[in-house]
Motif scaffolding. Structure first.
Motif, mmCIF file in Angstrom:
data_model
loop_
_atom_site.group_PDB
_atom_site.id
_atom_site.type_symbol
_atom_site.label_atom_id
_atom_site.label_comp_id
_atom_site.label_asym_id
_atom_site.label_seq_id
_atom_site.Cartn_x
_atom_site.Cartn_y
_atom_site.Cartn_z
ATOM 1 N N ALA A 63 0.657 -1.333 0.099
ATOM 2 C CA ALA A 63 -0.226 -0.079 0.001
ATOM 3 C C ALA A 63 0.787 1.201 0.240
ATOM 4 C CB ALA A 63 -0.948 -0.090 1.205
ATOM 5 N N GLN A 64 1.749 1.221 0.768
ATOM 6 C CA GLN A 64 2.940 2.455 0.815
ATOM 7 C C GLN A 64 3.510 2.761 -0.787
ATOM 8 O OE1 GLN A 64 5.628 1.393 3.935
ATOM 9 N NE2 GLN A 64 4.335 1.866 5.556
ATOM 10 N N GLU A 75 0.986 4.100 -2.945
ATOM 11 C CA GLU A 75 0.931 5.468 -2.650
ATOM 12 C C GLU A 75 2.146 6.260 -3.290
ATOM 13 O OE1 GLU A 75 -0.311 8.370 0.891
ATOM 14 O OE2 GLU A 75 -0.475 6.353 1.493
ATOM 15 N N SER A 76 3.227 5.830 -2.888
ATOM 16 C CA SER A 76 4.378 6.224 -3.499
ATOM 17 C C SER A 76 4.407 6.467 -5.058
ATOM 18 C CB SER A 76 5.755 5.704 -3.076
ATOM 19 O OG SER A 76 5.794 5.578 -1.770
ATOM 20 N N VAL A 80 1.740 6.750 -6.884
ATOM 21 C CA VAL A 80 0.647 7.706 -7.371
ATOM 22 C C VAL A 80 1.446 9.057 -7.125
ATOM 23 C CG1 VAL A 80 -1.747 8.682 -6.678
ATOM 24 C CG2 VAL A 80 -1.328 6.242 -6.686
ATOM 25 N N ILE A 81 2.017 9.397 -6.136
ATOM 26 C CA ILE A 81 2.544 10.589 -5.698
ATOM 27 C C ILE A 81 3.800 10.940 -6.834
ATOM 28 C CG2 ILE A 81 3.948 12.065 -3.969
ATOM 29 C CD1 ILE A 81 2.282 10.347 -1.921
#
Length: 96
Positions: A32-33, A36-37, A39-40
């Motif tokens: 998940a991290q 998210e990374s 996406v950023i």
């Protein structure tokens, strides 16, 4: 699929017998991290691309304005030459 006696066994029955459908899929928290990374990072990359495009457009606009001004100056000089007034004298008259 058929069993040893030749009977056809439906897919749902085979999977239930295997026990494959009963296990839960476990997703690591770091996934998940990581997602998210990504996406950023994608958003940052898009912002960078947008900034580069805007800068390129601004540079092209400035180049066009500079060329237009050079052409205006050449046209002004040509008009002055046709009328018989030297460009240097005309520039001095406009400045003074």
């Amino acid at each position: 699929w058929k069993n040893a006696k030749g009977y056809t066994i439906p897919l749902d029955k085979r999977l239930a017998a295997d026990g494959r459908g009963h296990s839960q899929v476990v997703i690591n928290d770091k996934f998940a991290q990581f997602a998210e990374s990504l996406v950023i990072a994608q958003e940052v990359a898009r912002e960078g691309i947008t900034a580069r495009i805007k800068e390129k457009e601004r540079q092209q606009r400035m180049d066009k304005e500079r060329k237009d001004e050079e052409l205006r100056q050449l046209a002004r000089d040509a008009r002055m030459m046709r009328t018989g007034v030297a460009p240097a004298a005309a520039a001095a008259a406009m400045a003074g």
